[in-house]
Design a protein around this motif. Structure first.
Motif, PDB file in Angstrom:
ATOM      1  N   ARG A 436       0.850  -1.199   0.000  1.00  0.00           N
ATOM      2  CA  ARG A 436       0.000   0.000   0.000  1.00  0.00           C
ATOM      3  C   ARG A 436       0.886   1.249   0.000  1.00  0.00           C
ATOM      4  NH1 ARG A 436      -2.754  -3.910   2.858  1.00  0.00           N
ATOM      5  NH2 ARG A 436      -1.724  -3.440   4.872  1.00  0.00           N
ATOM      6  N   LEU A 437       1.182   1.720  -1.193  1.00  0.00           N
ATOM      7  CA  LEU A 437       2.076   2.861  -1.391  1.00  0.00           C
ATOM      8  C   LEU A 437       1.330   4.162  -1.648  1.00  0.00           C
ATOM      9  CD1 LEU A 437       4.607   1.146  -3.837  1.00  0.00           C
ATOM     10  CD2 LEU A 437       5.095   1.785  -1.486  1.00  0.00           C
ATOM     11  N   LYS A 438       0.076   4.068  -2.002  1.00  0.00           N
ATOM     12  CA  LYS A 438      -0.685   5.225  -2.466  1.00  0.00           C
ATOM     13  C   LYS A 438      -0.621   6.370  -1.461  1.00  0.00           C
ATOM     14  CE  LYS A 438      -5.116   6.096  -4.759  1.00  0.00           C
ATOM     15  NZ  LYS A 438      -6.424   5.480  -5.110  1.00  0.00           N
ATOM     16  N   ASP A 439      -0.298   7.552  -1.978  1.00  0.00           N
ATOM     17  CA  ASP A 439      -0.228   8.790  -1.180  1.00  0.00           C
ATOM     18  C   ASP A 439       0.835   8.747  -0.095  1.00  0.00           C
ATOM     19  OD1 ASP A 439      -2.404   9.810  -2.635  1.00  0.00           O
ATOM     20  OD2 ASP A 439      -3.835   8.839  -1.291  1.00  0.00           O
ATOM     21  N   SER A 440       1.803   7.828  -0.199  1.00  0.00           N
ATOM     22  CA  SER A 440       2.894   7.780   0.770  1.00  0.00           C
ATOM     23  C   SER A 440       4.122   8.464   0.182  1.00  0.00           C
ATOM     24  CB  SER A 440       3.220   6.333   1.132  1.00  0.00           C
ATOM     25  OG  SER A 440       3.966   5.715   0.097  1.00  0.00           O
ATOM     26  N   ASP A 441       5.138   8.665   1.023  1.00  0.00           N
ATOM     27  CA  ASP A 441       6.377   9.270   0.540  1.00  0.00           C
ATOM     28  C   ASP A 441       7.323   8.230  -0.058  1.00  0.00           C
ATOM     29  OD1 ASP A 441       7.093   7.934   2.819  1.00  0.00           O
ATOM     30  OD2 ASP A 441       7.974   9.662   3.843  1.00  0.00           O
ATOM     31  N   LEU A 442       6.822   6.997  -0.241  1.00  0.00           N
ATOM     32  CA  LEU A 442       7.627   5.938  -0.838  1.00  0.00           C
ATOM     33  C   LEU A 442       7.317   5.746  -2.322  1.00  0.00           C
ATOM     34  CD1 LEU A 442       7.587   3.261   2.004  1.00  0.00           C
ATOM     35  CD2 LEU A 442       9.361   4.940   1.471  1.00  0.00           C
ATOM     36  N   VAL A 443       6.533   6.641  -2.889  1.00  0.00           N
ATOM     37  CA  VAL A 443       6.200   6.587  -4.303  1.00  0.00           C
ATOM     38  C   VAL A 443       6.201   8.006  -4.848  1.00  0.00           C
ATOM     39  CG1 VAL A 443       3.715   6.692  -3.876  1.00  0.00           C
ATOM     40  CG2 VAL A 443       4.546   5.670  -5.995  1.00  0.00           C
ATOM     41  N   ASP A 444       6.676   8.174  -6.084  1.00  0.00           N
ATOM     42  CA  ASP A 444       6.663   9.486  -6.732  1.00  0.00           C
ATOM     43  C   ASP A 444       6.386   9.293  -8.214  1.00  0.00           C
ATOM     44  OD1 ASP A 444       9.070   8.575  -7.838  1.00  0.00           O
ATOM     45  OD2 ASP A 444      10.302   9.638  -6.372  1.00  0.00           O
ATOM     46  N   ASP A 445       6.509  10.372  -8.988  1.00  0.00           N
ATOM     47  CA  ASP A 445       6.187  10.279 -10.407  1.00  0.00           C
ATOM     48  C   ASP A 445       7.280   9.610 -11.220  1.00  0.00           C
ATOM     49  OD1 ASP A 445       8.086  12.253 -10.345  1.00  0.00           O
ATOM     50  OD2 ASP A 445       6.895  13.764 -11.378  1.00  0.00           O
ATOM     51  N   ARG A 446       8.324   9.125 -10.550  1.00  0.00           N
ATOM     52  CA  ARG A 446       9.365   8.343 -11.223  1.00  0.00           C
ATOM     53  C   ARG A 446       9.421   6.939 -10.623  1.00  0.00           C
ATOM     54  NH1 ARG A 446      10.021  11.336 -15.439  1.00  0.00           N
ATOM     55  NH2 ARG A 446      11.955  10.230 -15.891  1.00  0.00           N
ATOM     56  N   THR A 447       8.247   6.449 -10.208  1.00  0.00           N
ATOM     57  CA  THR A 447       8.139   5.104  -9.646  1.00  0.00           C
ATOM     58  C   THR A 447       7.285   4.243 -10.566  1.00  0.00           C
ATOM     59  OG1 THR A 447       8.256   5.966  -7.380  1.00  0.00           O
ATOM     60  CG2 THR A 447       7.432   3.733  -7.643  1.00  0.00           C
ATOM     61  N   ALA A 448       7.682   3.001 -10.760  1.00  0.00           N
ATOM     62  CA  ALA A 448       6.864   2.020 -11.474  1.00  0.00           C
ATOM     63  C   ALA A 448       6.759   0.784 -10.603  1.00  0.00           C
ATOM     64  CB  ALA A 448       7.471   1.684 -12.827  1.00  0.00           C
ATOM     65  N   ILE A 449       5.819  -0.075 -10.919  1.00  0.00           N
ATOM     66  CA  ILE A 449       5.633  -1.294 -10.137  1.00  0.00           C
ATOM     67  C   ILE A 449       5.713  -2.501 -11.071  1.00  0.00           C
ATOM     68  CG2 ILE A 449       3.094  -1.202 -10.305  1.00  0.00           C
ATOM     69  CD1 ILE A 449       3.103  -2.217  -7.343  1.00  0.00           C
ATOM     70  N   ALA A 450       6.476  -3.501 -10.657  1.00  0.00           N
ATOM     71  CA  ALA A 450       6.699  -4.695 -11.477  1.00  0.00           C
ATOM     72  C   ALA A 450       5.979  -5.887 -10.873  1.00  0.00           C
ATOM     73  CB  ALA A 450       8.186  -4.991 -11.590  1.00  0.00           C
ATOM     74  N   ILE A 451       5.367  -6.676 -11.726  1.00  0.00           N
ATOM     75  CA  ILE A 451       4.724  -7.925 -11.316  1.00  0.00           C
ATOM     76  C   ILE A 451       5.127  -9.022 -12.297  1.00  0.00           C
ATOM     77  CG2 ILE A 451       2.746  -6.910 -10.114  1.00  0.00           C
ATOM     78  CD1 ILE A 451       1.130  -7.086 -12.635  1.00  0.00           C
ATOM     79  N   HIS A 452       4.971 -10.259 -11.860  1.00  0.00           N
ATOM     80  CA  HIS A 452       5.282 -11.410 -12.708  1.00  0.00           C
ATOM     81  C   HIS A 452       4.026 -12.251 -12.896  1.00  0.00           C
ATOM     82  CE1 HIS A 452       9.903 -11.489 -11.795  1.00  0.00           C
ATOM     83  NE2 HIS A 452       9.488 -10.354 -12.335  1.00  0.00           N
ATOM     84  N   TYR A 453       3.941 -12.857 -14.070  1.00  0.00           N
ATOM     85  CA  TYR A 453       2.807 -13.758 -14.310  1.00  0.00           C
ATOM     86  C   TYR A 453       3.234 -14.868 -15.261  1.00  0.00           C
ATOM     87  CZ  TYR A 453      -1.586 -15.695 -15.981  1.00  0.00           C
ATOM     88  OH  TYR A 453      -2.604 -16.560 -16.313  1.00  0.00           O
ATOM     89  N   TYR A 454       2.971 -16.100 -14.865  1.00  0.00           N
ATOM     90  CA  TYR A 454       3.151 -17.264 -15.733  1.00  0.00           C
ATOM     91  C   TYR A 454       1.883 -18.106 -15.642  1.00  0.00           C
ATOM     92  CZ  TYR A 454       8.184 -16.297 -15.972  1.00  0.00           C
ATOM     93  OH  TYR A 454       9.415 -15.718 -16.193  1.00  0.00           O
ATOM     94  N   ASP A 455       1.564 -18.786 -16.735  1.00  0.00           N
ATOM     95  CA  ASP A 455       0.444 -19.721 -16.711  1.00  0.00           C
ATOM     96  C   ASP A 455       0.894 -20.989 -15.989  1.00  0.00           C
ATOM     97  OD1 ASP A 455      -2.077 -20.965 -17.431  1.00  0.00           O
ATOM     98  OD2 ASP A 455      -0.903 -22.112 -18.881  1.00  0.00           O
ATOM     99  N   GLY A 456       0.316 -21.239 -14.832  1.00  0.00           N
ATOM    100  CA  GLY A 456       0.774 -22.321 -13.969  1.00  0.00           C
ATOM    101  C   GLY A 456       0.780 -23.683 -14.635  1.00  0.00           C
TER     102      GLY A 456
END
Length: 791
Positions: A436-456
């Motif tokens: 939960r990063l929303k509206d925190s000081d741990l995220v800015d306009d130069r932040t992206a979020i990475a996720i992984h997905y594989y078909d099990g």
């Protein structure tokens, strides 16, 4: 039908089309090209999985330890030339560009930088990385972000990532991991070709990796006695890891600062972090959230007991469609051997100052009263389930939003000191809800979020089941009373299910990090060794094509940035990616049926004085002259050449055998090489390729614009493997189109008004696609010819 204008761009125009510039973001979470305001789709590839292991001495996971210096040369390995020597870079980068990729997730390991010991950095490797990044920038049209890669903590635990001294710092003895059941290693398997695939997932819960991740993220909470160099092991490990990554990023900034204004996008936090023992409710039971159990699977207390040399009878599991099922038991007897260091020789070797209250030769968890190492009795089964100070219950959500976020804050702070404007990409544990990063000081306009997905199912069973699959994410999120209700029937529904899962993961990211934070699927892909490697003998890649097309359909339809796993220049049919029998590379050298590229690259290198690496234009010119001396048919009418024939020959080579050789080796190319929107005047509503009908549809919403000028067109990559020049039609509901074409660049420019709502583009092939499979060299060549890959 649009009035389709064809143009063969000059070299100067080609360079402008391939230009990269530092990206911005918009309020919708899209990457944006600042000069034009157009949205940028990151269509990338992991480059390269061969970087997990050293180049010298050369190592693969199946090689016997004594023959490759696995232990004996652990401190003196070199990752220089990983993923490949610099003089081979142009070949691989050209191949990647011709597949349409515009982004590279650059794989490196902590071990590559700091293998010799704490704070001893491999300057040769760091310089090699900088030089390779310069070449990538020179080739043009490729964004790069760094991936500090790990699997199961370290290659000494059955994966890749951290150097051996980190294990010694934790008091562990890697030489005894196999005999004590602390992990399973491919290179110690009696029959390496029959090693259990995916067993690395079980290795994550075994003693070696579980201990390291527990210490790395939660050492101050669970192992307060583990003090080394006047720091708790948590801070010690985190600081060294972060400083090693910072050293690499700082070196890039110092040696090639111009990259930060062009192709260098940023850096990811840590590949696939794990919580270790954190949150386990009962150490005598398998955790409810342990996703995979394969082969003999110890419970946490059994791992601890074996680590102290005690015999244990373990349950043996096999995987079914609905998860792991017990099939028997197996006794493991270390016969007194310990997974823990019994003397201070490693402390002296690496200069560790270990606190006197941290006893060597004794399980660190026994030292904290979790169990009695003399009697074997479990004393605190819920030790990792409750905060020892606050008393609150601990689970995965708590881990992600406390321990993991604490690491992220430290990582972020250090990287921001190097550069305020590069993107920092946060990656939480796989398939879990992001922090939960929303509206925190741990995220800015130069932040992206990475996720992984594989078909099990495809991942585990190495086949493409057109009839049945499961909603993996839905099952993990508890949407079904019974996993059986998560079954999906029929190929069409399977494709839609994969798309829905990606959209749900994207929604979770937006909900927790904010709408303006871009989302990147930094890993996804399909295994190529499907159906017991049947395609490698008969050339029938229909399963691989269908599987990769389904994954691409989900990615295109969810409008997600991604980097596919993976590209491996050393992939081969026998050992796959040379890593634990994985076989994911879109390229395989066993699928190359010409030999010209081998001597072409060598000739280019031999022609240079003092062994210097040639420039891109030099490589392509030399390669052209060498390949033209080889015997090969003249393909395609000479009228295809435009007024800029000389320039194009310098840039691309006059002989088609060179271009065909570069593209050769791409497996299931019809599914891998696909059209997509590169630059968009608006926001993508839907993007879809239909392989069976030869049609591509793109819908964009022009009302959601970002300082868009109508003079800058929407740009679509239109690969000639699907749409050969002069043999396709373009239909648009608004505007005109222009096709910029040569064998290196196939871009469709779509000029349209903005702020007019949803508009549509449709491309239809007029060719009758070759329906046969790649059963032989001649049929493969014919398919390439018929699809327009060779001109």
């Amino acid at each position: 039908m649009a009035n389709l204008h064809h143009e063969r761009p000059s070299v100067g125009k080609l360079r402008s089309l391939l230009r990269t510039e530092r990206l911005d973001t918009d309020k919708y979470g899209n990457f944006v090209q600042p000069s034009t305001g157009r949205r940028v789709t990151l269509h990338g590839i992991n480059f390269a999985s061969s970087s997990k292991l050293p180049y010298a001495p050369y190592q693969t996971t199946y090689m016997r330890p004594k023959k490759c210096g696995f232990y004996s040369e652990a401190d003196t390995v070199s990752f220089v030339n990983r993923p490949f020597p610099l003089d081979e870079a142009y070949e691989h980068l050209t191949r990647i560009k011709m597949c349409g990729y515009n982004t590279i997730r650059f794989v490196f390991t902590w071990e590559a930088i700091e293998h010799e010991g704490p704070e001893i950095y491999d300057l040769d490797y760091v310089h090699y990385v900088v030089e390779l990044l310069k070449i990538i920038d020179e080739v043009g049209g490729l964004y790069v972000f760094l991936d500090p890669h790990q699997d199961v903590w370290s290659k000494f635990c059955g994966g890749s990532g951290a150097p051996i001294w980190t294990l010694c710092a934790a008091g562990l003895n890697p030489l005894n991991f196999e005999v004590t059941g602390a992990c399973k290693l491919h290179n110690l398997c009696k029959e390496p070709q029959n090693f259990t695939r995916m067993v690395w997932s079980t290795n994550c819960s075994r003693l070696a990796a579980a201990t390291m991740f527990t210490m790395f993220f939660s050492g101050k909470m669970f192992t307060p006695k583990a003090i080394i160099d006047n720091q708790n092991i948590q801070d010690y490990l985190q600081d060294h890891f972060i400083n090693a990554v910072a050293f690499l990023v700082s070196s890039i900034k110092n040696e090639a600062p111009e990259l930060f204004q062009s192709s260098f996008l940023g850096v990811e936090s840590l590949n696939e972090p794990s919580k270790g023992y954190y949150g386990i409710e009962d150490l005598s039971q398998l955790p409810k959230d342990q996703p995979l159990c394969l082969d003999e699977t110890p419970r946490a207390i059994q791992s601890m007991r074996m680590g102290m040399g005690r015999r244990q009878v373990l349950e043996v599991y096999q995987l079914t469609m609905f998860g792991p099922r017990k099939k028997g038991s197996l006794a493991v007897d270390p016969k007194g051997e310990k997974a823990w260091l019994t003397d201070d020789s490693m402390d002296k070797r690496y200069g560790f100052d270990r606190d006197e209250n941290w006893k060597l030769g004794e399980c660190i968890f026994a030292q904290h009263g979790v169990w009695d190492s003399h009697s074997g009795e479990l004393l605190k089964p819920d030790y990792f389930h409750r905060d020892p100070i606050m008393g609150r219950e601990l689970d995965e959500d708590m881990f992600i939003n406390t321990q993991f976020l604490s690491f992220w804050a430290k990582f972020r702070s250090r990287m921001r000191k190097i550069d305020r404007d590069m993107f920092l990409i946060i990656q939480a544990p796989v398939l879990q809800i992001p922090p939960r990063l929303k509206d925190s000081d741990l995220v800015d306009d130069r932040t992206a979020i990475a996720i992984h997905y594989y078909d099990g199912m495809s991942l585990i069973f190495r086949s493409w089941n057109r009839k049945m699959n499961v909603d993996t994410l839905g099952i993990m999120r508890g949407r079904y009373l019974n996993p059986i209700f998560g079954i999906v029937f029929g190929e069409k529904n399977i494709r839609e299910s994969m798309k829905r899962q990606l959209l749900e993961m994207k929604r979770e990211c937006k909900e927790n990090a904010g709408d303006s934070v871009p989302v990147i699927i930094s890993e996804t892909g399909m295994p190529f060794d499907m159906d017991d490697k049947k395609a490698y003998s008969d050339g029938d890649y229909s399963s691989q094509e269908a599987a990769n097309d389904a994954m691409a359909y989900a990615l295109d339809g969810s409008n997600l940035n991604f980097s596919y796993w993976c590209y491996n220049p050393e992939n081969n049919h026998k050992w796959g990616d040379n890593w634990n029998l994985e076989d994911f590379s879109i390229f395989s050298k066993n699928n190359v049926f010409h030999n010209s590229i081998d001597y072409t690259v060598q000739s280019s290198a031999d022609s240079l004085a003092d062994g210097k690496v040639c420039k891109y234009s030099e490589w392509i010119t030399t390669a052209s002259s060498v390949s033209s001396s080889a015997k090969s048919p003249t393909l395609g009418p000479s009228s295809r050449k435009g007024d800029d024939t000389v320039e194009l020959e310098v840039m691309l080579g006059s002989d088609p055998s060179l271009l065909s050789t570069i593209v050769e080796g791409i497996r299931a190319p019809m599914a891998i090489i696909r059209p997509y929107p590169v630059l968009i005047n608006g926001v993508v509503v839907n993007s879809e390729l239909n392989l069976s009908t030869g049609e591509y549809n793109l819908r964009i919403d022009t009302s959601k614009r970002s300082i868009v000028s109508s003079e800058s067109p929407t740009v679509v990559f239109v690969p000639d493997i699907h749409f050969q020049e002069g043999n396709f039609q373009v239909f648009v509901t608004e505007g005109t189109t222009s096709f910029k074409y040569n064998s290196f660049v196939q871009l469709l420019e779509w000029y349209h008004e903005t702020d007019i709502g949803v508009i549509e583009l449709r491309i239809k092939s007029l060719s009758k696609r070759f329906e046969g499979q790649e059963c032989s060299t001649s049929r493969k060549l014919f398919r390439l010819l018929s699809c327009g890959l060779i001109h």
